[in-house]
Write an enzyme that holds these catalytic residues in place. Structure first.
Site, mmCIF file in Angstrom:
data_model
loop_
_atom_site.group_PDB
_atom_site.id
_atom_site.type_symbol
_atom_site.label_atom_id
_atom_site.label_comp_id
_atom_site.label_asym_id
_atom_site.label_seq_id
_atom_site.Cartn_x
_atom_site.Cartn_y
_atom_site.Cartn_z
ATOM 1 N N SER A 1 -3.236 20.535 -41.906
ATOM 2 C CA SER A 1 -2.606 19.400 -41.269
ATOM 3 C C SER A 1 -2.784 17.926 -42.028
ATOM 4 C CB SER A 1 -2.938 19.300 -39.876
ATOM 5 O OG SER A 1 -2.611 18.023 -39.168
ATOM 6 N N LYS B 1 16.865 6.270 -40.227
ATOM 7 C CA LYS B 1 16.320 5.608 -38.768
ATOM 8 C C LYS B 1 15.293 4.698 -39.132
ATOM 9 C CE LYS B 1 18.059 9.553 -36.677
ATOM 10 N NZ LYS B 1 18.717 10.223 -37.609
ATOM 11 N N LEU C 1 22.631 18.307 -43.221
ATOM 12 C CA LEU C 1 23.412 19.122 -42.793
ATOM 13 C C LEU C 1 22.687 20.506 -42.867
ATOM 14 C CD1 LEU C 1 27.028 18.531 -44.270
ATOM 15 C CD2 LEU C 1 26.174 18.524 -41.914
#
Length: 614
Positions: free
Chosen positions: A344, A412, A451
């Site tokens: 991680s 974003k 996509l």
């Protein structure tokens, strides 16, 4: 082997016939008895000579369906050698055994025999070629896909015409099916209407149908569903036709009748990125891809493999995807040195250990939480994974003198209205600030929705369509930028080649796509009518969601690169002290409430306006 024996037997018969005819022609069919006797003692030796030289010139090892002038020359050489030995045989046999010289054949018999044997042996072989070629042709026809067309109207007529006019389509139409009893038994462009839907299974099994095309663009959903259920019993290869509105202009094409290809929904031509400046920073280097098991990370790894890296390190916390990618690399790139690392990015000590052991030269940081609604309700984990994880990897890159660090960012992050976008914007600030104090070149690559990536809207729409709808869209006016996974990965790698440090690279993704139009296109490509067969339902904007996404913070700071579709936003003033102080505060997330975390994010990312919609 059996075929070779048959050809040898045929050769023996042809040699016998050719020699006898040669003798008859030479003596005008009145052969003296002495020559008949010589013929009898010569037949077996001549056959042996012929078979020997045929084998010597490989006439029994050739594949005669490919016979050409070279094979004909081999026959000529073989029969020439046979006749030379035959003449020598004639001298020996008549002088030593029979003692009568006149019994050997005159030279003209040998010339006629040579000519007849070449013609006969060559002729039979080229005859086999014709037969073989015919068989190949028949097999080619059989290898064509046997196609059954459901529907016998205007759409079917256009479809049949196109298939017949384009041989390369590789279809053999076995017939038509239509429920209109008046049409049964009649033909369309020579193709017979065999019967109604009750015959579909029988026709498919009798004719070994490979594929079914539904040429019924205007049929109602219930009828289409009933017919599809029958078709599914005999084949999974079922294609359908777009709406009836295209038939008026004869626009129906076989290539329209195919499975859904999400790249067709892009709304623009795919962008091809060149490999300039990539070789020099990838070839022979150790490359680390965090989030390497994800959609973008795995494609980055695939693209990198083409540039001959020294080693690829695939780091991911989710073992299943990483394992699948490792197996894929074992199949497709067995020569590439690779290693899957399960870890991680939140684990600072583990990341440090990985950098110390493997010493990557280039880092592509794709590990991140990206789902907007989930991050709205899991603010602490968004901060730990996106912000603290990026900081851990970026600081290790500086500590171990990595050449280039490429951050995967998002549209974003521009004037963010959600937690995910705000955390990614802070990640951009991290790499720009560290770039100012490091020898490593830190850059970010910003693009829109991908996509087909995990969690993207296309798989969601497809599942909704498979269940019969409705397809859910948040707002009638919502738009998004789209790109393919391949484009995204190539952009990331290309940007690394352009990197000088601190830049944010942006892809010219064309015009944004309206989500409701994307939904309509996908429904149509699936063989249904939007709003009739499959309903579209508007469910309202989700928390933190914008109507319109942006790719740039300040268009005035936009400059071009060597690639006409890649632009760069120049570095802003970034303060490493500000970043380090903020990181200390973010490390305390487990002791803060959701509202406190949101307030903290707003302080550190001034452009973040909570739940603002554009």
């Amino acid at each position: 082997m059996e075929k070779d024996k048959r050809i040898i037997f045929i050769d023996m018969i042809l040699i016998l016939i050719s020699l006898y005819i040669a003798m008859l022609l030479r003596f005008d069919f009145r052969v003296p008895p002495g020559y008949i006797e010589f013929f009898k003692v010569s037949v077996i030796p001549v056959m042996i000579f012929t078979i020997f030289f045929n084998m010597l010139f490989k006439l029994y090892s050739n594949i005669w369906k490919y016979a050409s002038i070279e094979e004909l020359l081999s026959i000529i050489f073989s029969m020439t050698a046979t006749n030379i030995v035959f003449i020598m045989y004639g001298y020996v046999i008549t002088h030593t055994l029979l003692k009568y010289q006149f019994f050997r054949f005159p030279l003209t018999v040998h010339i006629i025999f040579w000519l007849l044997s070449v013609i006969s042996l060559g002729g039979v072989r080229f005859f086999f070629r014709i037969i073989e070629g015919s068989n190949i042709g028949e097999k080619a026809v059989r290898r064509k896909k046997n196609l059954l067309i459901i529907g016998a109207g205007d759409a079917a007529a256009i479809l049949i015409k196109e298939i017949k006019n384009k041989a390369g389509l590789n279809y053999k139409i076995v017939g038509l099916i239509d429920d209109n009893e008046k049409k049964i038994g009649k033909t369309i462009h020579g193709i017979k209407i065999l019967g109604n839907r009750d015959l579909i299974i029988q026709v498919c099994r009798t004719n070994r149908v490979d594929e079914i095309m539904l040429a019924m663009p205007s049929v109602d959903k219930v009828t289409k569903s009933e017919i599809l259920n029958i078709c599914k019993q005999v084949t999974k290869n079922i294609k359908t036709m777009p709406g009836i509105y295209k038939i008026a202009d004869d626009e129906i094409a076989v290539n329209k009748m195919r499975d859904i290809d999400i790249n067709d929904l892009l709304g623009r031509e795919s962008i091809k990125l060149d490999s300039k400046n990539i070789d020099k920073y990838i070839k022979g280097k150790n490359i680390l891809v965090t989030g390497g098991g994800g959609s973008i990370g795995s494609e980055i790894a695939r693209q990198i493999a083409k540039f001959e890296p020294k080693k690829i390190l695939i780091l991911d916390i989710y073992e299943n995807n990483a394992y699948d990618l490792e197996m894929e690399f074992n199949r497709n790139y067995p020569h590439i040195d690779k290693q899957v690392i399960i870890a991680s990015v939140r684990d600072k000590a583990r990341i440090n250990q990985i950098f110390k052991e493997h010493r990557p030269d280039v880092v592509f940081h794709a590990a991140a939480h990206k789902h907007v609604p989930l991050m709205e309700s899991n603010v602490g984990d968004a901060i730990k994974n996106n912000i603290l994880g990026t900081y851990n990897v970026a600081m290790c890159a500086n500590k171990y003198r990595v050449d280039k660090f490429v951050l995967i960012s998002t549209d974003k992050a521009v004037n963010p209205t959600n937690i995910m976008g705000a955390t990614k914007r802070f990640c951009e600030l991290i790499i720009q600030a560290i770039n100012e104090v490091s020898e490593t070149d830190y850059v970010a690559v910003r693009f829109g929705n991908v996509l087909g990536s995990n969690g993207s809207v296309i798989p969601l729409f497809k599942k909704q369509i498979e269940k019969g709808g409705p397809v859910t869209v948040t707002h009638p006016e919502i738009t998004r930028f789209f790109m393919t996974i391949q484009e995204a990965a190539q952009l990331v790698i290309q940007a690394g080649g352009f990197a000088e440090g601190g830049e944010i690279f942006v892809l010219d993704m064309g015009k944004p796509v309206k989500m409701v139009e994307l939904a309509r296109d996908l429904i149509t490509l699936s063989g249904f009518k939007p709003d009739k067969d499959i309903k579209i339902e508007f469910i309202g904007l989700r928390p933190g969601e914008k109507l319109y996404e942006e790719l740039l913070i300040d268009e005035a700071g936009l400059t071009t690169t060597d690639h006409n579709k890649i632009f760069v936003e120049k570095p802003k003033d970034a303060n490493i002290e500000f970043i380090e102080e903020a990181i200390k505060e973010f490390m305390n997330v487990d002791n803060m409430s959701r509202e406190e975390l949101i307030k903290l994010i707003q302080e550190k990312v001034p452009t973040y306006v909570r739940n603002k919609c554009y």
